[in-house]
Design a protein around this motif. Structure first.
Motif, mmCIF file in Angstrom:
data_model
loop_
_atom_site.group_PDB
_atom_site.id
_atom_site.type_symbol
_atom_site.label_atom_id
_atom_site.label_comp_id
_atom_site.label_asym_id
_atom_site.label_seq_id
_atom_site.Cartn_x
_atom_site.Cartn_y
_atom_site.Cartn_z
ATOM 1 N N ARG A 171 54.196 35.070 38.287
ATOM 2 C CA ARG A 171 54.302 35.058 39.806
ATOM 3 C C ARG A 171 53.421 35.877 40.506
ATOM 4 N N TYR A 172 52.284 36.166 39.634
ATOM 5 C CA TYR A 172 51.212 36.900 40.557
ATOM 6 C C TYR A 172 50.033 35.927 40.687
ATOM 7 N N THR A 173 49.499 35.963 42.169
ATOM 8 C CA THR A 173 48.405 35.087 42.524
ATOM 9 C C THR A 173 47.272 35.769 43.404
ATOM 10 N N ALA A 174 46.224 35.642 42.646
ATOM 11 C CA ALA A 174 45.173 36.316 43.246
ATOM 12 C C ALA A 174 44.001 35.222 44.050
ATOM 13 N N THR A 175 43.596 35.759 45.210
ATOM 14 C CA THR A 175 42.792 35.030 45.643
ATOM 15 C C THR A 175 41.497 35.782 45.947
ATOM 16 N N LEU A 176 40.408 35.055 46.061
ATOM 17 C CA LEU A 176 38.948 35.544 46.254
ATOM 18 C C LEU A 176 38.333 34.851 47.364
ATOM 19 N N ASP A 177 37.776 35.621 48.362
ATOM 20 C CA ASP A 177 36.671 35.041 49.295
ATOM 21 C C ASP A 177 35.472 35.815 49.189
ATOM 22 N N ALA A 178 34.537 35.041 48.342
ATOM 23 C CA ALA A 178 33.246 35.914 48.104
ATOM 24 C C ALA A 178 32.444 36.171 49.534
ATOM 25 N N ASP A 179 32.624 35.495 50.071
ATOM 26 C CA ASP A 179 31.850 35.266 51.264
ATOM 27 C C ASP A 179 32.093 36.694 52.235
ATOM 28 N N THR A 180 33.498 36.742 52.494
ATOM 29 C CA THR A 180 33.809 37.891 53.328
ATOM 30 C C THR A 180 34.105 39.016 52.477
ATOM 31 N N LYS A 181 33.974 38.989 51.199
ATOM 32 C CA LYS A 181 34.229 40.108 50.224
ATOM 33 C C LYS A 181 35.724 40.743 50.064
ATOM 34 N N SER B 43 29.879 40.312 40.239
ATOM 35 C CA SER B 43 30.257 39.472 38.765
ATOM 36 C C SER B 43 31.499 38.819 38.860
ATOM 37 N N ASN B 44 32.207 39.563 38.915
ATOM 38 C CA ASN B 44 33.704 39.473 38.817
ATOM 39 C C ASN B 44 34.848 40.430 39.736
ATOM 40 N N LEU B 45 35.769 39.781 39.946
ATOM 41 C CA LEU B 45 36.742 40.748 40.538
ATOM 42 C C LEU B 45 38.313 40.818 39.585
ATOM 43 N N ARG B 46 38.875 41.951 39.297
ATOM 44 C CA ARG B 46 39.714 41.867 38.468
ATOM 45 C C ARG B 46 40.866 42.625 39.214
ATOM 46 N N TRP B 47 42.199 42.310 38.679
ATOM 47 C CA TRP B 47 43.378 42.960 39.258
ATOM 48 C C TRP B 47 44.228 43.417 38.002
ATOM 49 N N SER C 28 51.476 50.679 39.995
ATOM 50 C CA SER C 28 50.209 50.743 40.788
ATOM 51 C C SER C 28 49.225 49.432 40.596
ATOM 52 N N TYR C 29 48.813 48.723 41.553
ATOM 53 C CA TYR C 29 48.017 47.585 41.327
ATOM 54 C C TYR C 29 46.460 48.096 41.695
ATOM 55 N N ILE C 30 45.714 47.877 40.804
ATOM 56 C CA ILE C 30 44.273 48.405 40.964
ATOM 57 C C ILE C 30 43.259 47.304 41.070
ATOM 58 N N CYS C 31 42.372 47.117 42.252
ATOM 59 C CA CYS C 31 41.545 46.111 42.114
ATOM 60 C C CYS C 31 39.873 46.481 41.654
ATOM 61 N N VAL C 32 39.384 45.893 40.879
ATOM 62 C CA VAL C 32 38.331 46.352 40.119
ATOM 63 C C VAL C 32 37.025 45.164 40.261
ATOM 64 N N LEU D 232 45.768 41.639 35.035
ATOM 65 C CA LEU D 232 46.499 40.411 35.529
ATOM 66 C C LEU D 232 45.568 39.174 35.497
ATOM 67 N N THR D 233 44.573 39.379 36.251
ATOM 68 C CA THR D 233 43.918 38.208 36.707
ATOM 69 C C THR D 233 42.321 38.812 36.574
ATOM 70 N N ILE D 234 41.231 37.680 36.218
ATOM 71 C CA ILE D 234 39.988 37.971 36.520
ATOM 72 C C ILE D 234 39.361 36.773 37.008
ATOM 73 N N MET D 235 38.616 36.914 38.358
ATOM 74 C CA MET D 235 38.035 35.896 38.896
ATOM 75 C C MET D 235 36.535 35.810 39.069
ATOM 76 N N THR D 236 35.617 34.738 38.806
ATOM 77 C CA THR D 236 34.361 34.923 39.085
ATOM 78 C C THR D 236 34.082 34.431 40.377
ATOM 79 N N PHE D 237 32.872 34.492 40.802
ATOM 80 C CA PHE D 237 32.273 33.997 42.209
ATOM 81 C C PHE D 237 32.705 32.560 42.654
ATOM 82 N N SER D 238 33.073 31.599 41.806
ATOM 83 C CA SER D 238 33.247 30.155 41.913
ATOM 84 C C SER D 238 34.726 30.058 42.227
ATOM 85 N N GLU D 239 35.614 31.180 41.768
ATOM 86 C CA GLU D 239 36.877 30.656 41.653
ATOM 87 C C GLU D 239 37.570 31.468 42.904
#
Lengths: 113, 114
Positions: free
Chosen positions: B61-71, B31-35, B87-91, B47-54
């Motif tokens: 100064r924080y930039t998150a990237t997402l590759d949903a194909d390679t997860k 559904s989405n990925l959060r940092w 501590s930076y947590i990926c959810v 910090l950020t929340i990204m859906t499949f299309s983002e």
């Protein structure tokens, strides 16, 4: 800054005592959650609520219980504390279960002697 | 088994330097990925929340990237400051249930030295 408050911040107490950890939020969120976090480990969901009079157990089995009598208040109770309950307990709330970020309180660090 | 793996486990950098934190996940359906950033003794802060299309999302100064194909996801911190020590947590959130189950990584402990 999210308006979600947990008390106490720290609690050291003896085995067998009854404990209530308080969590309150002023954002009007329907969804509220309790997590348990040990040092260097991931958060584990132990309880959640969709709204008033709604409570469910999470993924991690816990001997604690929760109640949701008011929207803003989601206390967690341990009837008889044991050393195995020593951990950090984090409360969170959100507007939506899937699309909005959860807003966390600063946690209660619980130590059972 | 749905999992979220973060690397490195810990990282030390000098103030002013850039760094990149990694997150690999196997959660499906996605559904989405959060940092989140968690300061010592505090609760996590989103910090950020990204859906499949983002693919990319920035927050200062924080930039998150997402590759949903390679997860895979990364969190890039630019021009680090002492206050970035945390501590930076990926959810990762699935969409397989009404609750929207959250899967937490164990976090990357970042220390910024002066």
């Amino acid at each position: 800054e999210a308006d979600i408050y947990q008390t106490p911040r720290y609690l050291v107490i003896g085995t067998g005592k009854k404990i209530t950890l308080e969590c309150s939020q002023t954002m009007g969120h329907d969804k509220m959650y309790w997590y348990q976090q040990d040092p260097g480990m991931e958060l584990h969901l132990i309880h959640y609520s969709y709204g008033v009079n709604s409570t469910e157990k999470g993924d991690l089995s816990s001997e604690s219980t929760v109640s949701r009598i008011r929207t803003e208040h989601f206390p967690l109770t341990l009837e008889s504390a044991r050393p195995s309950h020593t951990s950090q307990y984090l409360c969170a709330s959100s507007e939506s279960a899937t699309e909005e970020p959860q807003h966390f309180g600063d946690g209660t660090r619980l130590s059972i002697l | 088994k749905n999992q979220v793996e973060q690397s490195p486990q810990s990282l030390i950098i000098l103030e002013g330097k850039n760094c990149t934190l990694q997150c690999n996940y196997t959660v499906s359906p996605f559904s989405n990925l959060r940092w989140y950033k968690q300061d010592t003794g505090r609760g996590p802060v989103s910090l950020t929340i990204m859906t499949f299309s983002e693919n990319t999302k920035s927050n200062g100064r924080y930039t998150a990237t997402l590759d949903a194909d390679t997860k895979q996801s990364s969190l890039h911190i630019t021009a680090s400051q002492l206050s970035d020590s945390a501590s930076y947590i990926c959810v990762v959130n699935d969409r397989g249930s009404t609750l929207g189950r959250l899967y937490f990584g164990r976090g990357t402990q970042l220390t910024v030295w002066p």
